[in-house]
Scaffold this motif. Sequence first.
Motif, PDB file in Angstrom:
ATOM      1  N   THR A  40     -71.055  23.035 -17.111  1.00  0.00           N
ATOM      2  CA  THR A  40     -72.366  23.573 -16.749  1.00  0.00           C
ATOM      3  C   THR A  40     -72.850  22.967 -15.436  1.00  0.00           C
ATOM      4  N   VAL A  41     -72.751  21.651 -15.328  1.00  0.00           N
ATOM      5  CA  VAL A  41     -73.156  20.980 -14.086  1.00  0.00           C
ATOM      6  C   VAL A  41     -72.269  21.427 -12.934  1.00  0.00           C
ATOM      7  N   TRP A  42     -70.973  21.535 -13.201  1.00  0.00           N
ATOM      8  CA  TRP A  42     -70.008  21.938 -12.174  1.00  0.00           C
ATOM      9  C   TRP A  42     -70.354  23.324 -11.615  1.00  0.00           C
ATOM     10  N   VAL A  43     -70.628  24.273 -12.510  1.00  0.00           N
ATOM     11  CA  VAL A  43     -70.981  25.629 -12.086  1.00  0.00           C
ATOM     12  C   VAL A  43     -72.276  25.608 -11.276  1.00  0.00           C
ATOM     13  N   LEU A  44     -73.257  24.839 -11.725  1.00  0.00           N
ATOM     14  CA  LEU A  44     -74.530  24.752 -11.011  1.00  0.00           C
ATOM     15  C   LEU A  44     -74.353  24.144  -9.618  1.00  0.00           C
ATOM     16  N   VAL A  45     -73.562  23.084  -9.517  1.00  0.00           N
ATOM     17  CA  VAL A  45     -73.338  22.429  -8.227  1.00  0.00           C
ATOM     18  C   VAL A  45     -72.644  23.376  -7.258  1.00  0.00           C
ATOM     19  N   TYR A  46     -71.609  24.064  -7.737  1.00  0.00           N
ATOM     20  CA  TYR A  46     -70.865  24.968  -6.865  1.00  0.00           C
ATOM     21  C   TYR A  46     -71.649  26.221  -6.493  1.00  0.00           C
ATOM     22  N   SER A  47     -72.788  26.439  -7.122  1.00  0.00           N
ATOM     23  CA  SER A  47     -73.605  27.589  -6.743  1.00  0.00           C
ATOM     24  C   SER A  47     -74.281  27.371  -5.394  1.00  0.00           C
ATOM     25  N   VAL A  48     -74.335  26.107  -4.945  1.00  0.00           N
ATOM     26  CA  VAL A  48     -74.994  25.810  -3.667  1.00  0.00           C
ATOM     27  C   VAL A  48     -74.155  24.935  -2.732  1.00  0.00           C
ATOM     28  N   VAL A  49     -73.204  24.177  -3.288  1.00  0.00           N
ATOM     29  CA  VAL A  49     -72.416  23.230  -2.485  1.00  0.00           C
ATOM     30  C   VAL A  49     -71.099  23.881  -2.070  1.00  0.00           C
ATOM     31  N   PRO A  50     -70.676  23.730  -0.807  1.00  0.00           N
ATOM     32  CA  PRO A  50     -69.374  24.277  -0.393  1.00  0.00           C
ATOM     33  C   PRO A  50     -68.231  23.755  -1.251  1.00  0.00           C
ATOM     34  N   VAL A  51     -67.296  24.624  -1.575  1.00  0.00           N
ATOM     35  CA  VAL A  51     -66.147  24.250  -2.398  1.00  0.00           C
ATOM     36  C   VAL A  51     -65.008  23.854  -1.453  1.00  0.00           C
ATOM     37  N   TYR A  52     -64.897  22.566  -1.223  1.00  0.00           N
ATOM     38  CA  TYR A  52     -63.894  22.084  -0.274  1.00  0.00           C
ATOM     39  C   TYR A  52     -62.523  21.889  -0.906  1.00  0.00           C
ATOM     40  N   ALA A  53     -62.481  21.776  -2.221  1.00  0.00           N
ATOM     41  CA  ALA A  53     -61.199  21.555  -2.903  1.00  0.00           C
ATOM     42  C   ALA A  53     -61.257  22.135  -4.304  1.00  0.00           C
ATOM     43  N   THR A  54     -60.119  22.594  -4.785  1.00  0.00           N
ATOM     44  CA  THR A  54     -59.978  23.116  -6.140  1.00  0.00           C
ATOM     45  C   THR A  54     -58.778  22.421  -6.784  1.00  0.00           C
ATOM     46  N   PRO A  55     -58.627  22.517  -8.108  1.00  0.00           N
ATOM     47  CA  PRO A  55     -57.459  21.907  -8.739  1.00  0.00           C
ATOM     48  C   PRO A  55     -56.135  22.385  -8.129  1.00  0.00           C
ATOM     49  N   TYR A  56     -56.045  23.682  -7.829  1.00  0.00           N
ATOM     50  CA  TYR A  56     -54.808  24.208  -7.250  1.00  0.00           C
ATOM     51  C   TYR A  56     -54.608  23.703  -5.828  1.00  0.00           C
ATOM     52  N   MET A  57     -55.665  23.629  -5.044  1.00  0.00           N
ATOM     53  CA  MET A  57     -55.562  23.125  -3.676  1.00  0.00           C
ATOM     54  C   MET A  57     -55.109  21.665  -3.679  1.00  0.00           C
ATOM     55  N   LEU A  58     -55.627  20.881  -4.604  1.00  0.00           N
ATOM     56  CA  LEU A  58     -55.218  19.480  -4.692  1.00  0.00           C
ATOM     57  C   LEU A  58     -53.742  19.366  -5.071  1.00  0.00           C
ATOM     58  N   ALA A  59     -53.300  20.237  -5.974  1.00  0.00           N
ATOM     59  CA  ALA A  59     -51.877  20.234  -6.351  1.00  0.00           C
ATOM     60  C   ALA A  59     -50.998  20.619  -5.167  1.00  0.00           C
ATOM     61  N   GLU A  60     -51.443  21.607  -4.399  1.00  0.00           N
ATOM     62  CA  GLU A  60     -50.680  22.018  -3.215  1.00  0.00           C
ATOM     63  C   GLU A  60     -50.691  20.927  -2.139  1.00  0.00           C
ATOM     64  N   ARG A  61     -51.773  20.211  -1.999  1.00  0.00           N
ATOM     65  CA  ARG A  61     -51.822  19.101  -1.043  1.00  0.00           C
ATOM     66  C   ARG A  61     -50.817  18.018  -1.452  1.00  0.00           C
ATOM     67  N   TRP A  62     -50.740  17.753  -2.745  1.00  0.00           N
ATOM     68  CA  TRP A  62     -49.788  16.750  -3.241  1.00  0.00           C
ATOM     69  C   TRP A  62     -48.350  17.193  -2.968  1.00  0.00           C
ATOM     70  N   ARG A  63     -48.082  18.518  -3.100  1.00  0.00           N
ATOM     71  CA  ARG A  63     -46.725  19.015  -2.886  1.00  0.00           C
ATOM     72  C   ARG A  63     -46.349  19.081  -1.411  1.00  0.00           C
ATOM     73  N   HIS A  64     -47.291  19.491  -0.560  1.00  0.00           N
ATOM     74  CA  HIS A  64     -46.954  19.780   0.842  1.00  0.00           C
ATOM     75  C   HIS A  64     -47.516  18.773   1.842  1.00  0.00           C
ATOM     76  N   GLY A  65     -48.340  17.865   1.395  1.00  0.00           N
ATOM     77  CA  GLY A  65     -48.825  16.823   2.294  1.00  0.00           C
ATOM     78  C   GLY A  65     -50.161  17.115   2.932  1.00  0.00           C
ATOM     79  N   GLU A  66     -50.397  18.335   3.390  1.00  0.00           N
ATOM     80  CA  GLU A  66     -51.682  18.668   3.995  1.00  0.00           C
ATOM     81  C   GLU A  66     -51.951  20.162   3.838  1.00  0.00           C
ATOM     82  N   LEU A  67     -53.235  20.508   3.974  1.00  0.00           N
ATOM     83  CA  LEU A  67     -53.652  21.905   3.869  1.00  0.00           C
ATOM     84  C   LEU A  67     -54.488  22.276   5.080  1.00  0.00           C
ATOM     85  N   ASP A  68     -54.519  23.573   5.370  1.00  0.00           N
ATOM     86  CA  ASP A  68     -55.422  24.104   6.392  1.00  0.00           C
ATOM     87  C   ASP A  68     -56.512  24.864   5.657  1.00  0.00           C
TER      88      ASP A  68
END
Length: 241
Positions: A40-68
């Motif tokens: 509930t808090v997560w959904v409320l926060v993301y309603s106004v705060v930019p989403v700079y990372a997601t679980p999948y993005m973090l997994a891809e960063r771990w696999r490839h080293g960096e993201l654009d």
Amino acid sequence: MATKKKKPSKPRSKAGPKTWWQSLRRWVVRAALAVVAVFTVWVLVYSVVPVYATPYMLAERWRHGELDNRWTPIDDIAPVMARSAVAAEDANFCRHWGFDMSAIRDAIAEGGQRGASTISQQVTKNAFLWQGRSWPRKAMEAALTPAVELVWSKQRIIEVYLNIAEFDTGVFGVAAAAEHYYGVSASDLTASQAARLAVVLPNPKQRSPKSLSPTLMRRAAQVEDGAETIRRDGRAACFED
């Protein structure tokens, strides 16, 4: 002097199966309430705060080293990009509450050979959950999507979608994709470029907007026409100023 007799002590009752089950049930209820509170808090926060990372993005960063990935407000993205994404993925985006029942019925009628996930469902999955087709993930997606639809505006949903969607290995968000493929900013995308990017979305690791097959070229032309159609008939009104 007479000694007082000690009263026999009552035997301690051992915790039986019922007591153990009650303790387990209380623990499960508390854990479930904690999970609900976190999301509930997560959904409320993301309603106004930019989403700079997601679980999948973090997994891809771990696999490839960096993201654009560059968060870009919806006002700085060419409107035709949002319309193209909706035309390609969810033409009834403005008309449903998170689930497109007609698309679901069509998918069932065709034996599950076509997808029926809305943009709202995809945003929910990408922003809060993990990838895959497991039933627990699908159940959580089904529970969270109405909450996202309730708290977020349609414009916010499409804004987050365009900022966290994958367009190539390590390339997330339309701003990074526009620069990666065309060397332009997200605000300068043309209708043709936006349609090609939208066609990439279902399979970004296997498709490139600069080398589409003849079939996908025809699909891109359909998306370009569809983007103009939903602009004219009002199906883009919910996410455009």
